[in-house]
Design a protein around this motif. Structure first.
Motif, PDB file in Angstrom:
ATOM      1  N   ASP A 179       0.811  -1.217   0.000  1.00  0.00           N
ATOM      2  CA  ASP A 179       0.000   0.000   0.000  1.00  0.00           C
ATOM      3  C   ASP A 179       0.846   1.270   0.000  1.00  0.00           C
ATOM      4  O   ASP A 179       0.357   2.364   0.277  1.00  0.00           O
ATOM      5  CB  ASP A 179      -0.967   0.012   1.193  1.00  0.00           C
ATOM      6  N   LEU A 180       2.136   1.137  -0.328  1.00  0.00           N
ATOM      7  CA  LEU A 180       3.036   2.276  -0.430  1.00  0.00           C
ATOM      8  C   LEU A 180       3.402   2.501  -1.894  1.00  0.00           C
ATOM      9  O   LEU A 180       3.188   1.637  -2.745  1.00  0.00           O
ATOM     10  CB  LEU A 180       4.306   2.021   0.400  1.00  0.00           C
ATOM     11  N   ASP A 181       3.944   3.642  -2.170  1.00  0.00           N
ATOM     12  CA  ASP A 181       4.314   3.977  -3.549  1.00  0.00           C
ATOM     13  C   ASP A 181       5.700   3.407  -3.857  1.00  0.00           C
ATOM     14  O   ASP A 181       6.663   4.134  -4.087  1.00  0.00           O
ATOM     15  CB  ASP A 181       4.296   5.491  -3.734  1.00  0.00           C
ATOM     16  N   VAL A 182       5.776   2.067  -3.833  1.00  0.00           N
ATOM     17  CA  VAL A 182       7.035   1.367  -4.064  1.00  0.00           C
ATOM     18  C   VAL A 182       6.838   0.367  -5.190  1.00  0.00           C
ATOM     19  O   VAL A 182       5.871  -0.392  -5.197  1.00  0.00           O
ATOM     20  CB  VAL A 182       7.516   0.632  -2.791  1.00  0.00           C
ATOM     21  N   GLU A 183       7.748   0.381  -6.151  1.00  0.00           N
ATOM     22  CA  GLU A 183       7.711  -0.559  -7.267  1.00  0.00           C
ATOM     23  C   GLU A 183       8.907  -1.501  -7.176  1.00  0.00           C
ATOM     24  O   GLU A 183       9.873  -1.238  -6.450  1.00  0.00           O
ATOM     25  CB  GLU A 183       7.734   0.203  -8.591  1.00  0.00           C
ATOM     26  N   ALA A 184       8.841  -2.582  -7.928  1.00  0.00           N
ATOM     27  CA  ALA A 184       9.921  -3.574  -7.886  1.00  0.00           C
ATOM     28  C   ALA A 184      11.259  -2.946  -8.231  1.00  0.00           C
ATOM     29  O   ALA A 184      12.304  -3.323  -7.673  1.00  0.00           O
ATOM     30  CB  ALA A 184       9.603  -4.734  -8.830  1.00  0.00           C
ATOM     31  N   THR A 185      11.246  -1.975  -9.135  1.00  0.00           N
ATOM     32  CA  THR A 185      12.501  -1.328  -9.532  1.00  0.00           C
ATOM     33  C   THR A 185      13.093  -0.460  -8.423  1.00  0.00           C
ATOM     34  O   THR A 185      14.262  -0.057  -8.509  1.00  0.00           O
ATOM     35  CB  THR A 185      12.281  -0.467 -10.786  1.00  0.00           C
ATOM     36  N   ASP A 186      12.304  -0.167  -7.387  1.00  0.00           N
ATOM     37  CA  ASP A 186      12.816   0.591  -6.245  1.00  0.00           C
ATOM     38  C   ASP A 186      13.590  -0.291  -5.274  1.00  0.00           C
ATOM     39  O   ASP A 186      14.266   0.210  -4.375  1.00  0.00           O
ATOM     40  CB  ASP A 186      11.672   1.267  -5.490  1.00  0.00           C
ATOM     41  N   LEU A 187      13.465  -1.597  -5.446  1.00  0.00           N
ATOM     42  CA  LEU A 187      14.151  -2.555  -4.589  1.00  0.00           C
ATOM     43  C   LEU A 187      15.385  -3.095  -5.311  1.00  0.00           C
ATOM     44  O   LEU A 187      15.272  -3.635  -6.412  1.00  0.00           O
ATOM     45  CB  LEU A 187      13.225  -3.709  -4.213  1.00  0.00           C
ATOM     46  N   THR A 188      16.545  -2.951  -4.699  1.00  0.00           N
ATOM     47  CA  THR A 188      17.788  -3.441  -5.282  1.00  0.00           C
ATOM     48  C   THR A 188      17.965  -4.921  -4.950  1.00  0.00           C
ATOM     49  O   THR A 188      17.848  -5.302  -3.771  1.00  0.00           O
ATOM     50  CB  THR A 188      18.993  -2.664  -4.727  1.00  0.00           C
ATOM     51  N   PRO A 189      18.239  -5.760  -5.951  1.00  0.00           N
ATOM     52  CA  PRO A 189      18.482  -7.176  -5.636  1.00  0.00           C
ATOM     53  C   PRO A 189      19.645  -7.313  -4.655  1.00  0.00           C
ATOM     54  O   PRO A 189      20.690  -6.662  -4.823  1.00  0.00           O
ATOM     55  CB  PRO A 189      18.824  -7.790  -7.003  1.00  0.00           C
ATOM     56  N   LEU A 190      19.469  -8.144  -3.646  1.00  0.00           N
ATOM     57  CA  LEU A 190      20.524  -8.341  -2.660  1.00  0.00           C
ATOM     58  C   LEU A 190      21.795  -8.871  -3.311  1.00  0.00           C
ATOM     59  O   LEU A 190      22.905  -8.619  -2.824  1.00  0.00           O
ATOM     60  CB  LEU A 190      20.032  -9.295  -1.569  1.00  0.00           C
ATOM     61  N   SER A 191      21.649  -9.564  -4.422  1.00  0.00           N
ATOM     62  CA  SER A 191      22.823 -10.080  -5.130  1.00  0.00           C
ATOM     63  C   SER A 191      23.759  -8.960  -5.560  1.00  0.00           C
ATOM     64  O   SER A 191      24.983  -9.164  -5.643  1.00  0.00           O
ATOM     65  CB  SER A 191      22.392 -10.893  -6.353  1.00  0.00           C
ATOM     66  N   ASP A 192      23.223  -7.761  -5.835  1.00  0.00           N
ATOM     67  CA  ASP A 192      24.072  -6.640  -6.227  1.00  0.00           C
ATOM     68  C   ASP A 192      25.040  -6.250  -5.125  1.00  0.00           C
ATOM     69  O   ASP A 192      26.135  -5.732  -5.392  1.00  0.00           O
ATOM     70  CB  ASP A 192      23.215  -5.420  -6.599  1.00  0.00           C
ATOM     71  N   VAL A 193      24.641  -6.477  -3.882  1.00  0.00           N
ATOM     72  CA  VAL A 193      25.532  -6.181  -2.757  1.00  0.00           C
ATOM     73  C   VAL A 193      26.738  -7.104  -2.795  1.00  0.00           C
ATOM     74  O   VAL A 193      27.884  -6.673  -2.631  1.00  0.00           O
ATOM     75  CB  VAL A 193      24.778  -6.322  -1.421  1.00  0.00           C
ATOM     76  N   PHE A 194      26.511  -8.390  -3.048  1.00  0.00           N
ATOM     77  CA  PHE A 194      27.614  -9.357  -3.080  1.00  0.00           C
ATOM     78  C   PHE A 194      28.498  -9.161  -4.302  1.00  0.00           C
ATOM     79  O   PHE A 194      29.676  -9.533  -4.283  1.00  0.00           O
ATOM     80  CB  PHE A 194      27.056 -10.782  -3.049  1.00  0.00           C
ATOM     81  N   GLU A 195      27.950  -8.572  -5.346  1.00  0.00           N
ATOM     82  CA  GLU A 195      28.723  -8.300  -6.560  1.00  0.00           C
ATOM     83  C   GLU A 195      29.459  -6.961  -6.469  1.00  0.00           C
ATOM     84  O   GLU A 195      30.206  -6.600  -7.372  1.00  0.00           O
ATOM     85  CB  GLU A 195      27.791  -8.283  -7.781  1.00  0.00           C
ATOM     86  N   GLY A 196      29.235  -6.217  -5.386  1.00  0.00           N
ATOM     87  CA  GLY A 196      29.904  -4.932  -5.207  1.00  0.00           C
ATOM     88  C   GLY A 196      29.276  -3.786  -5.967  1.00  0.00           C
ATOM     89  O   GLY A 196      29.870  -2.703  -6.075  1.00  0.00           O
ATOM     90  N   ARG A 197      28.058  -3.979  -6.460  1.00  0.00           N
ATOM     91  CA  ARG A 197      27.393  -2.923  -7.232  1.00  0.00           C
ATOM     92  C   ARG A 197      26.499  -2.035  -6.365  1.00  0.00           C
ATOM     93  O   ARG A 197      25.994  -1.012  -6.841  1.00  0.00           O
ATOM     94  CB  ARG A 197      26.559  -3.545  -8.355  1.00  0.00           C
ATOM     95  N   ALA A 198      26.274  -2.429  -5.119  1.00  0.00           N
ATOM     96  CA  ALA A 198      25.416  -1.659  -4.232  1.00  0.00           C
ATOM     97  C   ALA A 198      25.851  -1.919  -2.810  1.00  0.00           C
ATOM     98  O   ALA A 198      26.574  -2.886  -2.517  1.00  0.00           O
ATOM     99  CB  ALA A 198      23.941  -2.050  -4.421  1.00  0.00           C
TER     100      ALA A 198
END
Length: 322
Positions: free
Chosen positions: A261-280
């Protein structure tokens, strides 16, 4: 006729090591992020009459692995009244080259351990310094989250809150398992938040479990309980305060009650895998970060494959002819 290795919950417990499992779960996340997995849609459907529950079927394959796995899971909230686990599961392990069955595992501990590792890895990568942990929930997953965070980080202390007296039993269990960590139960949500730089929510709640305005600057929130639109652990303040929103499966996490019920879309969520890849990752010491988890069958497949290989090496479990 083919031989199948059957692993009881006791067998799984004897084979399982959180420090050894953590890198396997990280590997699974990286392959999932790169699209190097097969993860068909996860059907879930209501079951039962007098005490209804939710059944789920979760197949997955990591490209290049010798096995794939299918988990059959069920969530029955009323089981607490029967002194039974809320989540139960079994896992079938299959040879990826021949399709022959290889193993059948008691899967409840598999689910618990791999979900715990999500919190452990998130805290390792995103926590702001040595971990001072606040936990909402006092069930099985609260324990596994705490144990995995202890395995992955420098865990200094734990404060456990639940509206029931179960918090005392949970704290006592964790003190026994983690004798070098200061663990105690608290009687208010504010007490669990106070001084905590990592907050884990591991409940089956349909309402937010704490006031996001009470979060201290720099806190990492790991929410693992909500997996349907009806379930919710986080309030709007927590989400709006976040400098970064992460999820194991963004397109599924955004459909839960934490974001629905919030103004959040899937693209607003960063995949956790990006953290392990050093991208986030964490960009400031004072920023609040949120990691939302709905669970991924890819993690079950990685865990089951890991356990099967150990069982073969140690000749664990019971071999039956199928």
């Amino acid at each position: 006729m083919t031989d199948v290795r059957v692993l009881s919950d006791g067998d799984v417990a004897a084979l399982l090591s959180l420090p050894d499992l953590l890198p396997e779960i990280e590997r699974a996340f990286v392959k999932q992020g790169r699209g190097e997995v097969e993860r068909p849609p996860r059907p879930h459907f209501p079951v039962g009459t007098e005490t209804p529950g939710t059944a789920l079927t979760m197949p997955a394959y990591l490209h290049g692995d010798p096995t794939y796995a299918t988990k059959l899971a069920a969530v029955h909230e009323s089981n607490a009244e029967r002194d039974l686990p809320t989540v139960n599961a079994q896992v079938a392990v299959t040879d990826a080259e021949t399709g022959l069955p290889l193993a059948y595992l008691a899967g409840t501990r598999v689910t618990s351990a791999r979900t715990g590792c999500i919190g452990g890895l998130a805290a390792r990568e995103l926590a702001n310094g040595p971990v001072r942990l606040g936990v909402f929930g006092a069930g099985t997953q609260a324990r596994w989250q705490t144990r995995a965070i202890a395995a992955a980080t420098d865990l200094e202390r734990v404060r456990i809150y639940s509206p029931s007296d179960s918090r005392e039993a949970c704290a006592a269990d964790l003190r026994e398992r983690l004798p070098d960590v200061d663990v105690s139960a608290v009687d208010a949500p504010e007490a669990a938040l106070s001084g905590s730089n990592v907050v884990v929510t591991a409940t089956t709640s349909a309402e937010p479990v704490f006031d996001g305005e009470e979060l201290e600057e720099g806190t990492l929130v790991v929410a693992v309980g909500a997996f349907t639109p009806e379930m919710r652990e986080l309030d709007g303040a927590t989400v709006s305060r976040a400098d970064g929103l992460f999820a194991d499966v963004p397109e599924e996490a955004v459909e839960t009650g934490d974001f629905a019920d919030l103004d959040v879309e899937a693209t607003d969520l960063t995949p956790l895998s990006d953290v392990f890849e050093g991208r986030a990752g964490r960009e400031s010491d004072g920023g609040v970060l949120v990691v939302a988890s709905v669970g991924s069958a890819v993690l079950d497949a990685a865990t089951a494959g890991f356990l099967y290989e150990r069982a073969e090496a140690e000749d664990a479990g019971t071999v039956v002819e199928l």
